[in-house]
Design a protein around this motif. Sequence first.
Motif, PDB file in Angstrom:
ATOM      1  N   GLY A 127       0.890  -1.104   0.053  1.00 23.29           N
ATOM      2  CA  GLY A 127       0.033   0.098  -0.040  1.00 23.29           C
ATOM      3  C   GLY A 127       0.982   1.109   0.158  1.00 23.29           C
ATOM      4  N   ILE A 128       0.017   2.492   0.064  1.00 25.00           N
ATOM      5  CA  ILE A 128       0.749   3.670   0.124  1.00 25.00           C
ATOM      6  C   ILE A 128       1.041   3.885   1.771  1.00 25.00           C
ATOM      7  N   TYR A 129       2.202   4.279   2.333  1.00 30.73           N
ATOM      8  CA  TYR A 129       2.654   4.473   3.430  1.00 30.73           C
ATOM      9  C   TYR A 129       2.956   5.904   3.689  1.00 30.73           C
ATOM     10  N   ALA A 176       5.241   6.776   0.448  1.00 33.32           N
ATOM     11  CA  ALA A 176       6.246   5.499  -0.412  1.00 33.32           C
ATOM     12  C   ALA A 176       5.024   4.441  -0.628  1.00 33.32           C
ATOM     13  N   ASN A 177       5.262   3.974  -1.745  1.00 31.14           N
ATOM     14  CA  ASN A 177       4.507   2.618  -2.166  1.00 31.14           C
ATOM     15  C   ASN A 177       5.164   1.364  -1.957  1.00 31.14           C
ATOM     16  N   LEU A 178       4.917   0.811  -0.856  1.00 34.40           N
ATOM     17  CA  LEU A 178       5.435  -0.328  -0.322  1.00 34.40           C
ATOM     18  C   LEU A 178       4.850  -1.876  -0.865  1.00 34.40           C
ATOM     19  N   GLU A 210      -4.495   0.806   1.509  1.00 35.35           N
ATOM     20  CA  GLU A 210      -3.842  -0.353   0.971  1.00 35.35           C
ATOM     21  C   GLU A 210      -3.907  -0.514  -0.702  1.00 35.35           C
ATOM     22  N   LEU A 211      -3.084  -1.462  -1.358  1.00 34.27           N
ATOM     23  CA  LEU A 211      -3.247  -1.403  -2.792  1.00 34.27           C
ATOM     24  C   LEU A 211      -3.321  -3.093  -3.047  1.00 34.27           C
TER      25      LEU A 211
END
Length: 211
Positions: A127-129, A176-178, A210-211
């Motif tokens: 997700g994006i954090y 950040a996209n983790l 979430e992604l």
Amino acid sequence: MATSFTVAILFIALVGYTRLAEAVSENPTASQIRFLLDEDAALRQKLQTRIQGLQQSVSTLNASIVPCSCPLPTTPVPRAQVAYTGTLKSTMSSLNAASVFNFTGDLINVGAPFTPHDAHFVAPVSGIYGFSLATYMTPGRYVLMDLVRENTPILHVKNGHYSGRQVIMGTNFVLANLTKGEHVWPKYTGGSAYLFGEGVSTFSGFLLYEL
Ligand SMILES: *[C@@H]1O[C@H](CO)[C@@H](O)[C@H](O)[C@H]1NC(C)=O
Ligand SMILES: *[C@@H]1O[C@H](CO)[C@@H](O)[C@H](O)[C@H]1NC(C)=O
Ligand SMILES: *[C@@H]1O[C@H](CO)[C@@H](O)[C@H](O)[C@H]1NC(C)=O
């Protein structure tokens, strides 16, 4: 509807009988009486036909009613909750690129992304954090630090000042996209090999979505 037809039938019947009564009172002939009775029967038949037609319309309309198919309320998908903040409990010195910064003071660790054995933030879901790192220095020193994702910098904090001048805070924030399982941690990259702790410097991370 039914009530008004009943009233109509009664009305017509009443009119019929009134006329019949008039005819009888005026010395009616048998043919006159038969005429009135025939007229009464014809009107009744006409009304009956009309009622049947209306009943047919009602059932046609009733049959055309489409059953309501409203969508059932959906139960919301459970969402991951990830939120971490830690302060640095003690001042650290003799820093180098391998130093472990253990931000465990005033700990908030919802969803347990912070793993104490390596002092890293580990993404529990993809997700994006959002991440922030805040470093605090006492006079006469400077510090350069990064937040790294799998050892690649995603955020820089540069903080320093002259001896005898004001104290200073260096802070930065990044999204950040983790991918699930990736590690993020603070890393010393240069300076006076010193970071002021005592609950002032912080490291935080949270899941935005979430992604
Ligand atoms: C309309 O149709 C329903 C079934 O689809 C029935 O239960 C109901 O009695 C009908 N109503 C009339 C006025 O015909
Ligand atoms: C960090 O501190 C916690 C106690 O707050 C301790 O349990 C943990 O072992 C420490 N981790 C590291 C990597 O030093
Ligand atoms: C996040 O990363 C994933 C995997 O690398 C990628 O498929 C996705 O498009 C990225 N999303 C955003 C918003 O950057």
